[in-house]
Scaffold this active site. Structure first.
Site, PDB file in Angstrom:
ATOM      1  N   HIS A 139       0.815  -1.204   0.000  1.00  0.00           N
ATOM      2  CA  HIS A 139       0.000   0.000   0.000  1.00  0.00           C
ATOM      3  C   HIS A 139       0.855   1.263   0.000  1.00  0.00           C
ATOM      4  O   HIS A 139       0.548   2.241  -0.683  1.00  0.00           O
ATOM      5  CB  HIS A 139      -0.926   0.015   1.227  1.00  0.00           C
ATOM      6  CG  HIS A 139      -2.267  -0.549   0.924  1.00  0.00           C
ATOM      7  ND1 HIS A 139      -2.488  -1.889   0.767  1.00  0.00           N
ATOM      8  CD2 HIS A 139      -3.469   0.062   0.723  1.00  0.00           C
ATOM      9  CE1 HIS A 139      -3.770  -2.085   0.482  1.00  0.00           C
ATOM     10  NE2 HIS A 139      -4.383  -0.915   0.443  1.00  0.00           N
ATOM     11  N   LYS A 172     -10.348  -7.425   7.692  1.00  0.00           N
ATOM     12  CA  LYS A 172     -11.021  -7.613   8.972  1.00  0.00           C
ATOM     13  C   LYS A 172     -10.779  -6.368   9.814  1.00  0.00           C
ATOM     14  O   LYS A 172      -9.727  -5.740   9.724  1.00  0.00           O
ATOM     15  CB  LYS A 172     -10.513  -8.862   9.686  1.00  0.00           C
ATOM     16  CG  LYS A 172      -9.073  -8.763  10.160  1.00  0.00           C
ATOM     17  CD  LYS A 172      -8.688  -9.958  10.985  1.00  0.00           C
ATOM     18  CE  LYS A 172      -7.209  -9.984  11.316  1.00  0.00           C
ATOM     19  NZ  LYS A 172      -6.857  -9.262  12.540  1.00  0.00           N
TER      20      LYS A 172
END
Lengths: 185, 279
Positions: free
Chosen positions: A39, A104
């Site tokens: 990322h 999550k």
């Protein structure tokens, strides 16, 4: 639970807008793994306006770093990792076309606002159910940042990958709603 | 003085790394099944069913329960009348490298926290050694994933905070952690000692099996009360709301300085992994 909704990637605005928190969804098509280190690299390229090693338009990123595959397996166990660690980078990726995320854990307010603005959805997969989840992954190839090992960006071919809508494009948050519903004071 | 071959340690550690990652403890499996009966949320039930099915697949196929096969934490109870032929720490490190490589376990360790590259064999392990009487060595391997470890906390409380302060800190830490540590969780609590020892106590508490109470009835009661309080928070499986947030709470205590009241909360995901062997 109600019947699952089936979605094919890449996602359109219409696909995203029909989803509400709590919906069970089965995803089929290509999704891309990317976690912390990947990322950071994608974000830095996007900030500079440089081309990314993959086109994120309409795509879904899965926050996951799979275990190595045993011989005879296409992938090792591949459950979701904590999404919140990618929060600083997410609004920029949504701005350039990312439509969905699987992971999550809760997202930041800034990410939730960006999801409303750019019409995107965040799905929860079951953390720890890595061996089970890997059964829905039919093919894998590394598409970028091979040097990152478990953190490299992988293209996964998935069939009926089971997720739950945790944050929708309308500002709904299943983490907040669900906990409120079952809290006993 | 009894002597143990260097390779016995290497092979034992390698085996324990694999077994801990492939086979969910029977105690945890049973606790998940019991949780399924109590869970009211349909999403929560679905998640608990997935976790049971996941454990079955991992066991049958000998693949990891979770892709995060953790930092290898090794607890040694080293008999004073036994020695390993060679450097035992080196043997454990070799065992971890062998187990993680042969077992197709994920390598998650960076050689330096800022500059580091992946060591590619999941070494070094973290080793805690305690000398005990006897001529045996008990080795426990407890791989710990990052998601739940990151939600753990240490607090230097004041003695006036007392047991009520501890309870509040534990419950607040769990609520704050919310979905990130992959509930249903197992909670290890350390009380007393000092700054660094309290965190060790919390970690050691996680080696207990589900349902195994502190031998002191006072702390056994606190464990039960905390379990109920945590399950009343509504966090639920994966933090999406429900009854089953926690499978058990374990408290370990140690004497403290009159001025200090350290408390640590070490959170474990449902995959509360630990396997032991005696050599």
């Amino acid at each position: 639970m109600s019947q699952p909704i089936r979605l094919n990637t890449p996602l359109t605005d219409e696909d995203v807008l029909k989803l509400k928190i709590g919906d069970s969804v089965l995803i089929t098509g290509k999704i891309y793994t990317a976690r912390d280190a990947a990322h950071k690299r994608l974000f830095e390229l996007a900030e500079k306006g440089e081309p990314l090693p993959l086109d994120l338009k309409g795509q879904i990123i899965y926050y996951a770093g799979p275990a190595p595959a045993k011989p005879g397996y296409v992938i090792g166990p591949a459950g979701p990792t904590t999404s919140g660690r990618c929060d600083p980078y997410t609004p920029k990726l949504l701005e350039i076309g990312l439509k969905g995320m699987i992971g999550k854990g809760v997202r930041s307010r800034t990410v939730k606002e960006a999801m409303q603005k750019y019409k995107a959805v965040y799905f929860a997969a079951t953390g720890g159910a890595a061996a089970l989840i890997a059964k829905n992954i039919k093919a894998v190839k590394v598409v970028a940042y091979e040097d990152l090992g478990a953190e490299a960006i992988r293209e996964l071919e998935v069939v009926d990958f089971p997720v739950i809508v945790a944050n929708d494009a309308y500002g709904g948050d299943l983490y907040e709603e669900g906990i409120k519903k079952y809290r006993k004071d | 003085m009894r002597e143990v071959e260097y390779n016995t340690v290497v092979e034992t550690v390698a085996r324990l790394c694999k077994e801990a990652n492939y086979f969910l403890g029977e105690d945890v499996y049973e606790a998940l099944k019991k949780g399924l009966e109590k869970e009211e949320s349909p999403v929560g039930k679905d998640i608990l069913n997935q976790l049971l099915k996941n454990a079955d697949i991992a066991k049958q196929e000998e693949i990891p329960i979770c892709q995060d096969t953790g930092f290898a934490v090794v607890f040694l109870e080293h008999g004073m009348d036994v020695r390993v032929k060679g450097d035992i720490n080196q043997a454990i490190t070799e065992g971890v490298a062998k187990g993680y490589t042969e077992g197709y376990l994920r390598k998650s360790i960076l050689s330096d926290p800022i500059k580091g590259k992946n060591t590619n064999d999941n070494t070094p392990p973290i080793i805690y050694t305690r000398l005990v009487p006897g001529d045996k060595i008990k080795i426990t391997v407890a791989p710990k994933g990052g998601g739940s470890e990151n939600m753990s906390a240490v607090k230097m409380m004041t003695p006036a905070d007392g047991i009520e302060g501890v309870k509040k800190f534990v419950v607040d830490t769990v609520v704050q952690a919310s979905s990130n540590p992959c509930p249903p969780i197992v909670v290890g609590v350390g009380i007393g000692g000092n700054f660094e020892y309290v965190a060790f106590l919390a970690k050691k508490a996680l080696l207990r099996n589900i349902g195994e109470r502190n031998p002191d009835p006072f702390y056994a009661d606190v464990e039960r009360e905390l379990l109920e309080k945590i399950n009343n928070t509504g966090v639920g499986p994966m933090g999406l709301g429900g009854r089953i947030t926690c499978l058990d709470v374990f408290i370990e205590v140690f004497p403290r300085h009159i001025a200090s009241f350290p408390v640590a909360v070490n959170i474990n995901c449902h995959a509360a992994r630990h396997k032991s062997a005696v050599i």
